[in-house]
Write a protein that holds these residues in place. Structure first.
Motif, PDB file in Angstrom:
ATOM      1  N   SER A   1      24.316 -14.335 -19.800  1.00 42.95           N
ATOM      2  CA  SER A   1      24.915 -13.013 -19.611  1.00 42.95           C
ATOM      3  C   SER A   1      24.232 -12.277 -18.471  1.00 42.95           C
ATOM      4  CB  SER A   1      24.806 -12.189 -20.899  1.00 42.95           C
ATOM      5  OG  SER A   1      23.493 -11.701 -21.082  1.00 42.95           O
ATOM      6  N   LEU A   2      25.007 -11.374 -17.874  1.00 39.28           N
ATOM      7  CA  LEU A   2      24.468 -10.531 -16.807  1.00 39.28           C
ATOM      8  C   LEU A   2      23.301  -9.695 -17.320  1.00 39.28           C
ATOM      9  CD1 LEU A   2      24.526  -9.124 -14.049  1.00 39.28           C
ATOM     10  CD2 LEU A   2      26.339  -7.634 -14.950  1.00 39.28           C
ATOM     11  N   GLY A   3      23.425  -9.155 -18.534  1.00 37.10           N
ATOM     12  CA  GLY A   3      22.358  -8.320 -19.076  1.00 37.10           C
ATOM     13  C   GLY A   3      21.053  -9.060 -19.221  1.00 37.10           C
ATOM     14  N   ASP A   4      21.117 -10.294 -19.769  1.00 41.16           N
ATOM     15  CA  ASP A   4      19.889 -11.074 -19.947  1.00 41.16           C
ATOM     16  C   ASP A   4      19.251 -11.420 -18.606  1.00 41.16           C
ATOM     17  OD1 ASP A   4      21.114 -12.933 -22.835  1.00 41.16           O
ATOM     18  OD2 ASP A   4      20.100 -10.987 -22.674  1.00 41.16           O
ATOM     19  N   LEU A   5      20.090 -11.765 -17.630  1.00 37.95           N
ATOM     20  CA  LEU A   5      19.547 -12.162 -16.336  1.00 37.95           C
ATOM     21  C   LEU A   5      18.976 -10.964 -15.582  1.00 37.95           C
ATOM     22  CD1 LEU A   5      19.189 -14.641 -14.527  1.00 37.95           C
ATOM     23  CD2 LEU A   5      21.361 -14.071 -13.447  1.00 37.95           C
ATOM     24  N   LEU A   6      19.699  -9.844 -15.619  1.00 37.15           N
ATOM     25  CA  LEU A   6      19.303  -8.670 -14.846  1.00 37.15           C
ATOM     26  C   LEU A   6      18.065  -8.005 -15.427  1.00 37.15           C
ATOM     27  CD1 LEU A   6      20.094  -6.805 -12.465  1.00 37.15           C
ATOM     28  CD2 LEU A   6      21.511  -5.518 -14.079  1.00 37.15           C
ATOM     29  N   HIS A   7      17.985  -7.972 -16.765  1.00 38.66           N
ATOM     30  CA  HIS A   7      16.904  -7.229 -17.414  1.00 38.66           C
ATOM     31  C   HIS A   7      15.869  -8.135 -18.075  1.00 38.66           C
ATOM     32  CE1 HIS A   7      19.444  -3.844 -16.626  1.00 38.66           C
ATOM     33  NE2 HIS A   7      20.355  -4.202 -17.494  1.00 38.66           N
TER      34      HIS A   7
END
Length: 969
Positions: free
Chosen positions: A764-770
């Motif tokens: 997910s974008l959230g896991d990768l970004l944060h």
């Protein structure tokens, strides 16, 4: 030489005696404006001209008083300038100020109490900002000259400010769209507001009954109490509003009858009491209001017949009474004396004939009377109504032929006549209907041939003519309609071969020609249609082989049964997945077809020569099966216990080459878990034949028991369960888009469900970004992710019919494939919506992403998704989470706005992207702030968001592949 000192002295005296313009002092009001300029964030430099290079009365947005000796500020008009910050206190010292307009900016903080002391202030507009807290009580005690007060579209809280009814000079009071605490209207609202003309209190948290004293506001022109929780009956005294032009009461919980007496309102033009619980008959005098133009009473419980006085409504142009319990016939001359443009009476039990006079004024555009009991023919006069754009008359009892001219109406884009008893043919005049997008005439008695002119319709997206009596060949020109998305001609008597050139149907998603008399070979070109999802050619007379090119299709429905097909099926089609796709083709072989005696003798010889080999192989096979059973029987028992002994039912939405056991085996190993959420666990499963490089990887979401269900209540308040499993299947099983995650199939067993998706290796974008790897995402990659996700949401909102609202847009629900392409995922709370906002009984979504109006109105529109996507964009630009300790007690939207105000735009940009494309990032930030506006009306549509994002880098637009499919959920 003696004159030189004297000349010098004269020059010095002149310089001292005559001051320059730059050195001249400004009047006090303009120093206050300079202080205001310094206090505000002005990203567009709208206030840059405010300096001493111009005379102050020529400053933009400033109007001076008439005094030229000592000018003062009379009007300050700063609307929609992207200003940010708290309210500048210096403005409270402008004692000559008559009009102050700061609407539609990004101002925050509390409302300034000091404004109430301005002696000359007559017009105050602070709407469309983010002011918070309670309305100061001084507003009900000061304002000695105030005529209009607008605080609409802010974040004001506390109890409804009833004390504002004491401002006796008020003519306009606009407080709509603020999250006030549930409060009733003042019981005696009229005495303090004798001059009130506009009362706009939509979505203000109002509860209780509408007080009868509302009728004492005799000067009222516009009354809007919509989108609240008002109950009880509409007071009869509302008929005393002798000056009223517009009454908006829609989307409340009002009950009882529509009061009689409204026909006496001589100025009434617009009345909307839709989406309530009103009952009883429509008062006969209502249609006698002489200026009534628009009446909306849809989605109530009204009963009885439509009053005959409807035929005397001389100004009516918009009538919407759909979804009630109305019966009886319409007045036969309805429309003869009024400029009718829009008529929707759908979902009632209206009988009789369609009035022939509906388009007498030549203005009728939309005619919607679906799901009623209309009888008789469609009036010939409607065929002459060239203004019609949308006609929906399905599921009635209409009969006879369609007027010939109706087929060719030039502006018509939707003609829906399905589910009647209409007969005759489709006329060649259809060539004139060049705007026609949907022709839906299934389940009638139409006959004859489809005219060749239908191939000239360059905008035709859907042709549905199933269950009729059409015959003859399909027109060859039909292959020229490259816009077709859905073609359904099943259960007719069409004959002959399919037209040549079907490869031009590049947008076709459904082709259903079942139950006809079609002959010839199945065109191999069908396998070249990139988005074809459903193919049904069963119960025809097709011959020849099954084209191997059909293996290229990703089909959720594939049926070639009951034809005269011959030859060998390819290995892919010979598998169990397609057991039912080829029934009734006796000459079709799943394996090599026999070829006579030589083949039989060869088989006998082969059996004799390898007999010993087979014996040995048989022994080895038996030993292997015994070992396999011993090794894995424990695991089989475990899975059998999990499934409650019930068989798994598999439903495929795409072509799959793996078996049920491939999926179930991955659930035994917790090392395969790649994610856990409220609905269940997500596993990574390797499926294939040999565990090699050709194996596929899928993601499996496991929903066990109540873990996959979300509680809600029905309209009667009874608790029911809406299953996340069903929501995902309903949504993802029928849509296709490159930026929507693909659902391969689902497995069900009792209250257990498995959803099998395409695997997204970058998570997910959230896991990768944060999650510590945000530095992997450079700016071009983040920009591409935004565009991809925006296109996926735009497809849901604008290309699905009806639209789909995701309701849980967040960075964790945007998944990334191997090339970091983004796809929207997790449709467990998605909702199909119709025209206008839809009510829900519980909030869905995630903290920090929920649109402010959703949290207190419980009404969902596409604009709720736009707000959530704005938060995702802010995450990508800032690198911050939607909520988190680093933001303090604020969410990301509030943090960004506050940081920009105090420290400028660059202070919020992700430092990991230092020096990279700062100009593009600022442009995207501006789009994100528009999306996350507190007022829904200020947010752009998702289609506009895509356009705005593509304009950020006009020379580097990502490739857009058209994989759309219009759906009808």
């Amino acid at each position: 030489m003696a004159m030189t000192p004297l000349l010098l002295l004269l020059c010095l005296v002149t310089l001292v005696a005559v001051p320059t313009t730059a050195a001249a002092s400004l009047p006090a009001d303009f120093y206050r404006l300079l202080a205001t300029k310094a206090a505000l964030s002005d990203p567009t430099s709208a206030l840059a001209p405010w300096d001493q290079s111009l005379p102050p009365c020529r400053w933009p947005h400033v109007h001076c008083s008439s005094s030229s000796d000592n000018p003062s500020v009379a009007s300050l008009l700063l609307s929609n300038l992207s200003l940010a910050g708290e309210f500048p206190a210096q403005l409270c010292s402008l004692t000559s100020l008559v009009r102050l307009d700061l609407s539609y900016n990004s101002l925050i903080g509390p409302l300034p109490p000091c404004l109430a002391a301005l002696p000359s202030l007559r017009h105050l507009d602070l709407s469309g900002n983010a002011f918070s807290g309670e309305v100061p009580r001084s507003y009900g005690q000061g304002f000695t000259s105030l005529l209009s007060l607008s605080l609409a579209g802010n974040d004001l809280s506390g109890g409804f400010p009833a004390f504002l009814s004491n401002v006796s000079t008020l003519e306009e009071l606009l407080l709509a769209y603020n999250p006030f605490a549930p409060s009733p209207l003042p019981a005696d609202i009229a005495p303090g507001l004798p001059r009130l003309r506009v009362l706009w209190l939509a979505s203000c948290g109002l509860v209780g009954k509408i007080p009868s004293s509302i009728g004492n506001l005799r000067s009222l022109v516009n009354l809007d109490l919509s989108t609240n929780n008002l109950t009880g009956e509409i007071p009869k005294t509302i008929g005393n509003l002798e000056s009223v032009v517009q009454i908006e009461l829609y989307s409340n919980k009002l009950s009882g009858r529509v009061p009689a007496g409204l026909g006496g309102l001589k100025e009434l033009r617009f009345l909307d009491a839709a989406m309530n619980r009103l009952s009883g008959e429509i008062p006969a005098d209502l249609f006698l209001a002489p200026k009534l133009e628009s009446l909306h009473l849809y989605e109530n419980e009204l009963s009885g017949a439509v009053p005959s006085t409807l035929g005397h409504a001389t100004a009516l142009n918009d009538l919407r009474l759909f979804t009630n319990r109305l019966v009886g016939e319409l007045p036969p001359e309805f429309g003869k004396g009024c400029p009718l443009e829009f008529l929707d009476l759908s979902d009632n039990r209206i009988s009789g004939r369609i009035p022939a006079t509906l388009c007498s004024a030549g203005k009728l555009e939309q005619l919607l009377i679906l799901n009623n009991e209309l009888v008789g023919p469609i009036p010939a006069e409607l065929g002459e109504c060239r203004t019609l754009t949308r006609v929906r008359l399905p599921n009635n009892r209409l009969s006879g032929a369609v007027p010939l001219d109706m087929w060719g109406l030039p502006r018509l884009y939707l003609l829906e006549l399905a589910g009647n008893a209409l007969s005759g043919t489709v006329g060649p005049a259809i060539a004139l209907a060049q705007n026609l997008s949907q022709l839906l005439i299934s389940d009638n008695h139409f006959a004859g041939v489809l005219p060749a002119q239908i191939g000239t319709l360059t905008s035709l997206v859907e042709l549905s003519a199933a269950n009729n009596g059409f015959s003859g060949p399909l027109p060859a020109s039909l292959a020229d309609v490259s816009t077709l998305s859905r073609l359904d001609l099943r259960n007719n008597s069409f004959s002959g071969e399919l037209p040549h050139g079907v490869r031009r149907w590049q947008k076709l998603t459904q082709l259903d020609l079942a139950k006809n008399r079609l002959t010839g070979n199945i065109p191999p070109e069908l396998g070249e249609l990139p988005v074809l999802n459903s193919l049904d050619l069963s119960n025809n007379e097709f011959t020849g082989n099954v084209p191997v090119q059909l293996e290229n299709l990703k089909l959720s429905l594939f049926n070639l049964s009951n034809n005269r097909l011959t030859g060998n099926l390819s290995p892919m089609f010979a598998g169990d997945t397609y057991d039912d796709s080829f029934l009734g083709n006796p000459s079709l072989c799943r394996r090599a077809c026999p070829s006579g005696r030589r083949a039989a003798a060869g088989r006998r010889g082969l059996v004799g020569s390898v007999g010993s080999v087979l014996t040995i192989a048989g022994v080895i096979l038996i030993l292997g099966v015994a070992w396999f059973w011993y090794k894995y029987r424990g695991q089989y028992k475990k899975r059998g216990a999990e499934a409650g002994g019930k068989k798994w039912v598999v439903t495929s939405f795409h072509k799959v080459e793996f078996e049920e056991e491939d999926i179930l085996s991955c659930l035994d190993d917790e090392d395969n878990v790649v994610g856990t959420g409220a609905a269940g666990k997500v596993y990574r499963a390797v499926v294939g034949r040999g565990g090699g490089a050709d194996d596929d990887v899928v993601a499996v979401k496991k929903l066990w028991g109540v873990a996959g269900a979300a509680a809600r209540k029905d309209k009667d308040g009874k608790a029911v369960m809406k299953d996340t499993f069903e929501a995902e299947v309903t949504t993802l099983g029928r849509i296709r888009h490159k930026n929507i995650v693909k659902l391969w199939c689902c497995l069900r067993s009792g209250d257990r469900g498995l959803l099998v998706y395409e695997y997204m290796p970058n998570g997910s974008l959230g896991d990768l970004l944060h999650g510590g790897k945000g530095s992997l995402l450079d700016w071009p990659m983040r920009y591409r992710i935004m565009v991809d996700a925006a296109e996926g949401l735009s497809y849901l909102h604008h290309d699905c019919a009806p639209p789909i609202v995701h309701r849980d847009v967040k960075s964790n629900n945007i998944l990334l494939d191997a090339e970091f392409g983004a796809k929207v995922a997790d449709f467990g709370v998605a909702m199909v919506i119709g025209d206008g906002p839809n009510a829900v009984s519980a909030i869905a979504g995630s903290c920090g992403y929920i649109a402010p109006e959703y949290s207190y109105t419980l009404r969902i529109t596409e604009k709720s998704d736009v707000y959530s996507f704005g938060v995702v964009m802010l995450e990508l630009v800032t690198g911050k989470k939607a909520v988190g300790p680093e933001l303090g007690d604020k969410d990301l939207v509030s943090w960004v706005r506050g940081s920009i105000e105090h420290n400028g735009v660059d202070s919020v940009l992700d430092p990991r992207l230092a020096g990279e494309s700062r100009d593009e990032m600022r442009k995207v930030l501006n789009v994100a702030l528009h999306c996350s506006s507190s007022l829904p009306i200020n947010r752009p549509s998702m289609r506009s968001v895509v356009k705005l994002l593509l304009e950020v880098l006009p020379d580097c637009k990502p490739a857009v592949v058209d994989e759309k499919e219009s759906i009808d959920v």
